[in-house]
Design an enzyme around this catalytic site. Structure first.
Site, mmCIF file in Angstrom:
data_model
loop_
_atom_site.group_PDB
_atom_site.id
_atom_site.type_symbol
_atom_site.label_atom_id
_atom_site.label_comp_id
_atom_site.label_asym_id
_atom_site.label_seq_id
_atom_site.Cartn_x
_atom_site.Cartn_y
_atom_site.Cartn_z
ATOM 1 C CG ASN A 9 -40.005 45.387 2.571
ATOM 2 O OD1 ASN A 9 -40.229 44.241 2.980
ATOM 3 N ND2 ASN A 9 -39.141 45.640 1.597
ATOM 4 C CE LYS A 11 -35.914 45.955 3.058
ATOM 5 N NZ LYS A 11 -34.736 46.667 2.590
ATOM 6 C CG HIS A 97 -37.540 45.009 -2.519
ATOM 7 N ND1 HIS A 97 -36.199 44.864 -2.276
ATOM 8 C CD2 HIS A 97 -37.970 46.021 -1.733
ATOM 9 C CE1 HIS A 97 -35.837 45.753 -1.361
ATOM 10 N NE2 HIS A 97 -36.894 46.459 -1.019
ATOM 11 C CD GLU A 99 -33.589 44.144 0.270
ATOM 12 O OE1 GLU A 99 -34.525 43.493 0.762
ATOM 13 O OE2 GLU A 99 -33.188 45.231 0.752
ATOM 14 C CD GLU A 167 -38.149 50.358 -2.233
ATOM 15 O OE1 GLU A 167 -38.517 50.722 -1.120
ATOM 16 O OE2 GLU A 167 -37.701 49.214 -2.460
ATOM 17 N N GLY A 173 -31.357 50.684 2.743
ATOM 18 C CA GLY A 173 -30.612 50.111 3.858
ATOM 19 C C GLY A 173 -29.226 50.711 4.046
ATOM 20 C CB SER A 213 -32.307 55.518 4.053
ATOM 21 O OG SER A 213 -31.414 54.447 3.810
HETATM 22 P P1 PGA Z 1 -34.831 50.850 3.926
HETATM 23 O O1 PGA Z 1 -35.528 49.800 2.922
HETATM 24 O O2 PGA Z 1 -35.911 51.779 4.410
HETATM 25 O O3 PGA Z 1 -34.260 50.024 5.030
HETATM 26 O O4 PGA Z 1 -33.804 51.580 3.137
HETATM 27 C C1 PGA Z 1 -36.520 50.206 2.023
HETATM 28 C C2 PGA Z 1 -36.946 49.032 1.182
HETATM 29 O O5 PGA Z 1 -36.103 48.210 0.814
HETATM 30 O O6 PGA Z 1 -38.146 48.865 0.849
#
Ligand code: PGA
Length: 254
Positions: A9, A11, A97, A99, A167, A173, A213
């Site tokens: 992903n 982003k 997601h 976000e 998640e 992140g 992560s």
């Molecule tokens: P990350 O993001 O691996 O940077 O923690 C995962 C995601 O948001 O899908």
């Protein structure tokens, strides 16, 4: 055997030429490789969907979108629809997601509408669920995840055409990964929810990914858990070395 999916992903990252370089390198790396039951999915920003689709046509990668409109067409400035994605041969689309839930007020009801429209157009939704740190500390993780699932899948029939991603928001992140046991516990709960609400067959066929992560250093222990069928990878998917390493580990584990 269930598919193992390693999905990147991206982003809101990478320019046109960075995308071109990455897609060139990954397709080059994967050329002629037997991935077994592992599927590699890359979800770039919308602008690069066409480029991604061209690379996908010539290789064994799949392309996913990061979002979709809940409407089919019409006066919705700035939106991209499921029929548009279908017309570009896009196979996957992330919805729900954290976000999007946090910054764009995406509710479970909206996720439900997006899920419905994606299935109508034969695009596999990657439905994200997960609790915040505050919710985990309150001990309501299970309740939160089950509620998200109940609302997102309300009145929706599925067979083998959906992917779910667990998640935990506190792990996204942040560099803080859920332990394999913490992830397994919730992913097993999701599998049981699928059995209860659909069937054992659907539960057996649905890949449940972990996201938060995930990186080369922790992917192995996570994938060794019985209910972790791959990863939705943010940060580490931007780096060709890290991402290909993760694909390599997933392929070895099969
Ligand atoms: P990350 O993001 O691996 O940077 O923690 C995962 C995601 O948001 O899908």
């Amino acid at each position: 055997m269930r598919k193992i999916i390693i999905a990147g992903n991206w982003k809101m990252n990478k320019t046109f030429s960075e995308t071109d370089d990455f897609l060139f390198e990954i397709t080059d790396y994967l050329r002629g490789k037997d991935l077994g039951n592992v599927e590699v999915v890359i979800c770039p920003p919308f602008l690069y969907i066409e480029m991604g689709s061209d690379f996908a046509n010539e290789s064994n990668i799949y392309i996913g979108a990061q979002n979709v409109s809940n409407h089919e067409s019409g006066a919705f400035t700035g939106e991209v629809s499921a029929p548009m994605l279908r017309s570009m041969d896009i196979d996957y689309c992330i919805i729900g997601h954290s976000e999007r839930r946090k910054y764009y007020q995406e509710s479970d009801e909206l996720v439900n509408q997006k899920l419905k429209i994606l299935l109508d157009y034969d695009i596999i939704p990657i439905v994200c669920v997960g609790e915040t740190l505050e919710q985990r500390e309150k001990g309501i993780t299970e309740e939160i995840v089950i509620n998200q699932l109940n609302r997102a899948f309300k009145d929706i029939e599925i067979n083998d055409n959906v992917v779910i991603a667990y998640e935990p928001v506190w792990a996204i992140g942040t560099g803080k990964t859920a332990t394999p046991q913490q992830a397994q516990e919730i992913q097993c709960l999701i599998r049981d929810w699928l059995i209860e609400n659909y069937s054992k067959e659907v539960a057996d066929q649905t890949p449940i990914l972990y996201g938060g992560s995930m990186k080369p250093e922790n992917i192995k222990e996570l994938l060794l858990q019985p209910d972790i069928d791959g990863g939705l990878v943010g940060g580490a998917s931007l780096d060709i070395e890290k991402f290909t390493k993760m694909i390599e580990i997933a392929t070895e584990l099969g």
